[in-house]
Design a protein around this motif. Sequence first.
Motif, short mmCIF file in Angstrom:
data_model
loop_
_atom_site.label_atom_id
_atom_site.label_comp_id
_atom_site.label_asym_id
_atom_site.label_seq_id
_atom_site.Cartn_x
_atom_site.Cartn_y
_atom_site.Cartn_z
N GLY A 32 6.82 -1.23 1.67
CA GLY A 32 6.20 -1.17 0.35
C GLY A 32 6.84 -2.13 -0.63
N ILE A 33 8.16 -2.24 -0.56
CA ILE A 33 8.88 -3.20 -1.40
C ILE A 33 8.38 -4.61 -1.12
CG2 ILE A 33 11.15 -4.22 -1.87
CD1 ILE A 33 12.38 -1.51 -1.09
N GLY A 34 8.18 -4.89 0.17
CA GLY A 34 7.68 -6.21 0.57
C GLY A 34 6.29 -6.49 0.05
N LEU A 35 5.42 -5.47 0.11
CA LEU A 35 4.05 -5.65 -0.38
C LEU A 35 4.03 -5.95 -1.87
CD1 LEU A 35 0.97 -5.48 -0.17
CD2 LEU A 35 1.18 -3.00 -0.51
N ALA A 49 14.57 -7.43 1.58
CA ALA A 49 15.01 -6.14 1.04
C ALA A 49 15.97 -5.45 1.99
CB ALA A 49 13.79 -5.25 0.78
N ALA A 50 15.67 -5.48 3.29
CA ALA A 50 16.57 -4.90 4.28
C ALA A 50 17.92 -5.61 4.28
CB ALA A 50 15.94 -4.97 5.67
N ALA A 76 1.55 1.33 1.85
CA ALA A 76 0.92 0.58 0.76
C ALA A 76 0.52 1.49 -0.39
CB ALA A 76 -0.30 -0.18 1.29
N VAL A 77 -0.12 2.62 -0.07
CA VAL A 77 -0.60 3.52 -1.12
C VAL A 77 0.57 4.10 -1.91
CG1 VAL A 77 -1.82 5.69 -1.56
CG2 VAL A 77 -2.74 4.06 0.09
N VAL A 78 1.62 4.51 -1.22
CA VAL A 78 2.79 5.05 -1.90
C VAL A 78 3.41 4.00 -2.83
CG1 VAL A 78 5.17 5.88 -1.58
CG2 VAL A 78 3.32 6.77 -0.16
#
Length: 284
Positions: free
Chosen positions: A108-111, A261-262, A140-142
């Motif tokens: 999600g961070i990446g998106l 992010a990782a 994605a939704v979260v």
Amino acid sequence: MAITGKTTVTGIIGWPVSHSLSPVLHNAAFQALDLDWIYVPFPVAPERLAEGIAGLKSLGVAGFSVTIPHKVAIIPLLDQVTPEAELIGAVNTVVAREGRLFGYNTDGIGLIAALREKLGCDPEGKRVLVLGAGGAARSAVVSLAAAGAAGIAIANRSTDAAVALAHLVGARLTATRCEGGGLASLADPGFMGSFDLVVNTTSVGMAGDSFAGLALSSLAPGACVYDMVYAPPVTPLLAQAGALGIPCANGFGMLVAQGEAAFRIWTGATPPRGCMEGALAAVL
């Protein structure tokens, strides 16, 4: 890079895992920052996941990525997961701290990072159409709801799955109105005209296939399209968006951003700008 007894080890677990591009991303960043770290693939069969995690922990591996089919099954084997990963129901990044394993989900961070960087699109206040209701859609939704999206509609082949995902996220992130439905509405100009952003979380497009009747031309003025698929780089969805002059991007940026992010979670450092992206582009 010379490997010594002091080299810090990270890696990725999956089954299979030989196809993963993550070693390319992370080893390029380690080298660029002159860190004595290395990232290697660890093939772990599903029936041996618990043994594999125990082994990595015993060997002092500093952290690892998690890919199919372990993203969900690994959660009970970890000491703690972030609230976001718990809501998503999947972990893709694990870090070891003082003998304990902590799980994150950086998809999600990446998106969100890719939307902002590649399309100049901040989800806050936007109405978003998410295509798909699987694991990638859940992430994605979260993340979109957490980023302040005003509303999210989930369209999926299985209407029940879309509705269930909408209810799950909407009940926890109540500031965002979530709804689920089938794919038939994608051909309705009135339905499509309410969206500022379309995100494809499915594999549609990998084999040249497309969403039948998708009325992209009816999107709200200034709308964007993001396709998580990155191979091929131009899917039918992106080709259609491009032909209509709609800003669009593929999943390449998301893949890089979730890796960055990782990397930050493990090392506390940020990869040099463009380092991971350049390394990945070289092999793609």
